[in-house]
Each structure stands twice: as C-alpha cells, then as structure tokens.
Design an enzyme around this catalytic site. Structure first.
Site, mmCIF file in Angstrom:
data_model
loop_
_atom_site.group_PDB
_atom_site.id
_atom_site.type_symbol
_atom_site.label_atom_id
_atom_site.label_comp_id
_atom_site.label_asym_id
_atom_site.label_seq_id
_atom_site.Cartn_x
_atom_site.Cartn_y
_atom_site.Cartn_z
ATOM 1 N N LYS A 244 15.162 30.346 -38.187
ATOM 2 C CA LYS A 244 15.623 29.057 -37.681
ATOM 3 C C LYS A 244 16.267 28.213 -38.770
ATOM 4 C CE LYS A 244 12.904 28.396 -33.603
ATOM 5 N NZ LYS A 244 11.659 27.914 -33.062
HETATM 6 N N1 GLU Z 1 7.539 30.053 -28.693
HETATM 7 C C1 GLU Z 1 7.537 31.375 -29.230
HETATM 8 C C2 GLU Z 1 8.649 31.489 -30.210
HETATM 9 O O1 GLU Z 1 9.568 30.694 -30.194
HETATM 10 C C3 GLU Z 1 7.741 32.359 -28.110
HETATM 11 C C4 GLU Z 1 6.915 33.529 -28.193
HETATM 12 C C5 GLU Z 1 6.792 34.230 -26.858
HETATM 13 O O2 GLU Z 1 7.817 34.397 -26.176
HETATM 14 O O3 GLU Z 1 5.698 34.571 -26.501
HETATM 15 O O4 GLU Z 1 8.620 32.327 -31.029
#
Ligand code: GLU
Length: 263
Positions: A244
């Site tokens: 990110k």
């Molecule tokens: N919020 C998690 C991420 O951005 C997602 C993981 C999932 O899809 O279980 O990595």
C-alpha cells in the site's frame, strides 16, 4: 445463492493489485447472479484513516465496481465478535496470553507477504491442561486459539488447487483477541463471513495460510467454511509484491491524473 464480499482495509491507498482482486471478486459474484457486499475492515484504529476510507470508495467506483446494500464497518460489530470470543472461551478453545510479541501488534490486520517472518508462538502461556472455561469477558489481556499440533487442514482452492497445512508446523497458537479490546483479523473475518452468509471468499494468495487458521475457527463455530478463490498476487516490474505504501501504483494517483485501469 452466491454471496461474495469486497473487504478492503482503509490503512492506505488501494493499488492496482487490489483492483485486480476486487474485480475478480465482483465478476465472480455477478457471473453467478449473486450478491456482493462491501465490508470495510477498519479495526486497526491506529492505521485506519478517514481519507483512506473515502478514497477506497471512490477507487472502487472508478474501477467500475458496485456492491449490494450499504457498506458494513467492522468497527461497528464488536458485540458480534465478543459473542464468538465467548463461544470459544466457553469451549476452552482459547487461553489468555501475557507475552508481548510483535505478532500481537500485527494480528489486527491481515498478514500479507511482508509480515510472514513471524515465527511460531513458542507456547509460553499455553496451559498444560484444558484452559479455564466460562469466561464472561476478555479483560485486558491477549487471547490465543490453541491449535492441536498435527491437525491437518485441507481445502481445495478454486484458483490455486488443493492446499494442505498442518497446525503446529505451518502456524502455531494464533491470536484471536487483543488486550486493547479488539478482535484480531482472523476472528473478525470468520465471524463476518459466517454471519453475512458469504459463500465464496476471493482474496490474494498471500492469505492462504490465514485460510487454514480460519477454517479451524469455522470448525469451532460449527459452521461450514465458504469456498475460497485466492488470486495470484500482482507484482511490480522487479517482481516485488505491491504494497500500500507504493504510492506510484495507487488507484487514487491514477484516477486523479486521468489514467485508465488496464483490462
Ligand atoms: N481487509 C483485508 C485486507 O485488506 C482482507 C482480507 C480478506 O479478504 O480476508 O487485506
């Protein structure tokens, strides 16, 4: 009826790797004539920021994606997570842990490739016998799920094929609750996927090992796990996974500079 989910975390700007995975998730839901929910995974209050959340909604729309119903925020679902914590505690499946290790800090977010260096929990606080049962609240302490060393978790991933993990070897007793009163990623995602009736989880291939841990939590909950489809990770020209913080690839930058998303 197929129910999928888009589960971004507003801890940074989304990049083209996220867009690729979310497009697959969206496309699979629509091709199946199903629903897709947007779940904002905002449990990490220190790293989540309102501008990242605003941006991710714009980014998803810009990428041509839509979703059904209002977005759901994990930060608004603490009572549900606490309910599952209680179920685990009453069955003696978790135990309090006083260790202050790096994994405690990290466990609130999904463990992506750059976090993989964490070693297995050595079991310092693991009780010799069955953990105490019938706890009513977590208190200000971390909690770990006690795995059965040698327990095999197998599943067939719809993108990556058959998978096999062994508890105690591929992962150890993992955190489900933090002493600051917040569930970990592993616990929250299982409660949500179960309660939202998710039939297929589409996400990046670096979460395959998390899936094995989550399957153990589904077993503890007495629920069938969904199907899984782990997309290959998008890498940059040097073969590194996009992170990110790699601002250059962010959808926001592309969107604001009038670029187009390929494909
Ligand atoms: N919020 C998690 C991420 O951005 C997602 C993981 C999932 O899809 O279980 O990595």
């Amino acid at each position: 009826m197929y129910v999928g989910r888009l589960a971004p975390s507003p801890t940074g700007l989304l990049h083209v790797g996220h867009a690729a995975t979310f497009r697959v998730a969206h496309q699979r839901a629509r091709a199946a004539g199903g629903r897709i929910v947007l779940r904002i995974e905002d449990l990490d209050r220190e790293r989540c920021q309102p501008e990242f959340e605003a941006s991710l909604i714009d980014d998803l729309r810009w990428a041509g994606l839509d979703w059904d119903g209002d977005p759901v925020r994990q930060s608004e679902r603490l009572p549900q997570y606490l309910g599952f914590w209680r179920t685990l505690a009453q069955q003696g499946l978790i135990y309090p842990c006083r260790c202050t290790r790096k994994d405690v800090e990290r466990a609130i977010s999904a463990p992506h490739a750059e976090d993989e260096l964490e070693s297995l929990y050595p079991g310092t606080c693991r009780p010799a016998g069955a953990p105490p049962r019938a706890e009513v609240s977590p208190g200000e302490i971390n909690w770990r799920f006690r795995v059965n060393p040698g327990e095999v978790v197998e599943f067939v991933d719809d993108a990556q094929g058959p998978q096999r993990f062994v508890a105690g070897r591929d992962f150890g007793d993992f955190l489900v609750w933090r002493r600051d009163g917040v569930p970990t990623y592993q616990l929250a995602v299982v409660v949500d996927d179960a309660e939202m009736g998710i039939t297929e989880v589409v996400r990046g291939a670096d979460l395959l090992k998390s899936t094995a841990q989550q399957i153990l939590l589904f077993r503890a909950l007495g629920r069938e796990p969904p199907r899984f489809f782990h997309c290959p990770l998008v890498t940059d020209a040097d073969g590194h996974r996009l992170a990110k913080r790699a601002g250059g690839h962010s959808l926001k930058t592309m969107r604001e500079s009038g670029q187009k998303l390929a494909g």
